[in-house]
Design a protein around this motif. Sequence first.
Motif, short mmCIF file in Angstrom:
data_model
loop_
_atom_site.label_atom_id
_atom_site.label_comp_id
_atom_site.label_asym_id
_atom_site.label_seq_id
_atom_site.Cartn_x
_atom_site.Cartn_y
_atom_site.Cartn_z
N ILE A 154 0.85 -1.21 0.00
CA ILE A 154 0.00 0.00 0.00
C ILE A 154 0.88 1.25 0.00
O ILE A 154 0.65 2.19 -0.76
CB ILE A 154 -0.96 -0.03 1.21
CG1 ILE A 154 -2.01 -1.13 1.01
CG2 ILE A 154 -1.63 1.32 1.42
CD1 ILE A 154 -2.73 -1.55 2.28
N ASN A 205 -18.22 5.14 3.92
CA ASN A 205 -18.90 4.27 4.88
C ASN A 205 -20.06 5.00 5.51
O ASN A 205 -19.85 5.96 6.25
CB ASN A 205 -17.94 3.84 5.99
CG ASN A 205 -16.82 2.97 5.49
OD1 ASN A 205 -16.17 3.30 4.49
ND2 ASN A 205 -16.59 1.86 6.14
N SER A 207 -16.82 0.75 -2.22
CA SER A 207 -15.42 0.78 -2.63
C SER A 207 -15.40 0.91 -4.14
O SER A 207 -16.23 0.33 -4.82
CB SER A 207 -14.71 -0.54 -2.28
OG SER A 207 -14.42 -0.60 -0.92
N ILE A 218 -7.14 -0.46 -4.64
CA ILE A 218 -7.59 -1.74 -4.08
C ILE A 218 -6.70 -2.85 -4.68
O ILE A 218 -6.73 -3.08 -5.88
CB ILE A 218 -9.08 -1.99 -4.38
CG1 ILE A 218 -9.90 -0.81 -3.81
CG2 ILE A 218 -9.54 -3.31 -3.78
CD1 ILE A 218 -11.34 -0.79 -4.21
N SER A 252 -16.73 -4.88 1.08
CA SER A 252 -16.70 -3.98 -0.09
C SER A 252 -15.35 -4.11 -0.79
O SER A 252 -15.28 -4.12 -2.02
CB SER A 252 -16.99 -2.53 0.32
OG SER A 252 -15.91 -1.99 1.03
N VAL A 264 -12.09 -7.20 -5.14
CA VAL A 264 -10.94 -8.02 -5.54
C VAL A 264 -11.42 -9.29 -6.24
O VAL A 264 -10.86 -9.72 -7.25
CB VAL A 264 -10.07 -8.38 -4.31
CG1 VAL A 264 -8.98 -9.38 -4.68
CG2 VAL A 264 -9.44 -7.11 -3.72
P1 ADP Z 1 -11.66 3.31 0.97
O1 ADP Z 1 -10.54 3.27 1.97
O2 ADP Z 1 -11.40 4.17 -0.19
O3 ADP Z 1 -12.99 3.52 1.58
P2 ADP Z 1 -11.63 0.42 0.86
O4 ADP Z 1 -12.48 0.19 2.03
O5 ADP Z 1 -11.89 -0.48 -0.31
O6 ADP Z 1 -11.73 1.88 0.30
O7 ADP Z 1 -10.16 0.24 1.33
C1 ADP Z 1 -9.07 0.44 0.47
C2 ADP Z 1 -7.84 0.61 1.33
O8 ADP Z 1 -7.58 -0.62 2.01
C3 ADP Z 1 -6.60 0.91 0.52
O9 ADP Z 1 -6.36 2.28 0.46
C4 ADP Z 1 -5.53 0.17 1.29
O10 ADP Z 1 -5.12 0.94 2.40
C5 ADP Z 1 -6.25 -1.05 1.82
N1 ADP Z 1 -6.30 -2.21 0.91
C6 ADP Z 1 -6.19 -2.24 -0.44
N2 ADP Z 1 -6.40 -3.47 -0.93
C7 ADP Z 1 -6.66 -4.26 0.15
C8 ADP Z 1 -6.96 -5.64 0.30
N3 ADP Z 1 -7.06 -6.47 -0.73
N4 ADP Z 1 -7.15 -6.11 1.56
C9 ADP Z 1 -7.06 -5.30 2.62
N5 ADP Z 1 -6.77 -3.98 2.54
C10 ADP Z 1 -6.59 -3.46 1.32
#
Ligand code: ADP
Length: 322
Positions: A111, A183, A221, A238, A268, A273
Amino acid sequence: MKRLICLLLPLLFLVGCSQTVTAQYYMMDTVMSFELRGEHAKEAERLIADEIAALETVFSPTRDDSELSRVNQLSGSATPISETFANLLQTSLSAAKETDGAFDPTLGGAIKLWRQGSVPPPETLDALVTGYETVTADQNSVTVPSGLTLDFGAVAKGYASDRAKAILEEHNIPRALLSLGGNVYAKGGGSPWIVGVRDPNGEASDWLGLLTVQDCFLVASGDYERFFESDGVRYHHILDPKTRKPAQSDLRETVIVCDSGTRADILSTAMFVKGSEGAIEFWEKSQDFDMILVTNDTVFVTKGIAVTFELTNPAYRLEVIE
Ligand code: ADP
Ligand code: MG
């Protein structure tokens, strides 16, 4: 005199109940906005803001003094953790297993690399230490392999919204709409809320449909949230834990509707993924949540919310998941 009191009491009650409090904050790296109605709305709003600020001191990946940063600095050895940290870690590790690693709280290293805004060299990505199966934890301590970095960016806001819901209940708040970035918690004492579902092909204020909700969490997401472009390719935030690169999903956006903010946030990300096929297969097995999946031309909606969702953008076709 008696008559006056009788008249006054309902009046006071009405005044007390109709108090609406709104507030906006920048916390957990995102804009949060709150609208609460009820006699104790002001007090509840303050407590919610304080609670989220406190959670930030635990889970912030960017603050050097957060508990998460301390744990990450001490990778390779058993590190004492707070009850809050232990709770979210356990939930995250179980969810990683449940989603076959589509959600993985050990991607901190990847990340950070992608946040720099350029494509990391493949050897740097390959050398990263990740993998939820390598983490051991109990209620008091956690051990991660040396060099592994935990990150709760995909779940911390959802967890915070669960805590906020509890505060609303403790203060008898009948009606509220809390938005912690993507959220949302909607509590609809009396009448439901109508929430716009973002059009991933449009601007931030464009929606593709409207969802009517009452007393539930709703988490989105999407690949439009955070991304950079290089040589005409969009690199969004993501990640696919298998490749440590932005997930090559047919989905542009996922929206989860359920009664837990933590679960909605985790799913989400995980459903994004997995892509539409994997997400539908996962939903068929668990069925304890509803979801909206958006590809470039189709909006899939699970049957539980199909009647409360209205597609407003004719560029998409609607398909109900039965
Ligand atoms: P947001 O944070 O924009 O609301 P998400 O809930 O989908 O969106 O979370 C994305 C964030 O989670 C990314 O910015 C990163 O920090 C982390 N992330 C990205 N991919 C994954 C993953 N496959 N599993 C867990 N954390 C992830
Ligand atoms: Mg998430």
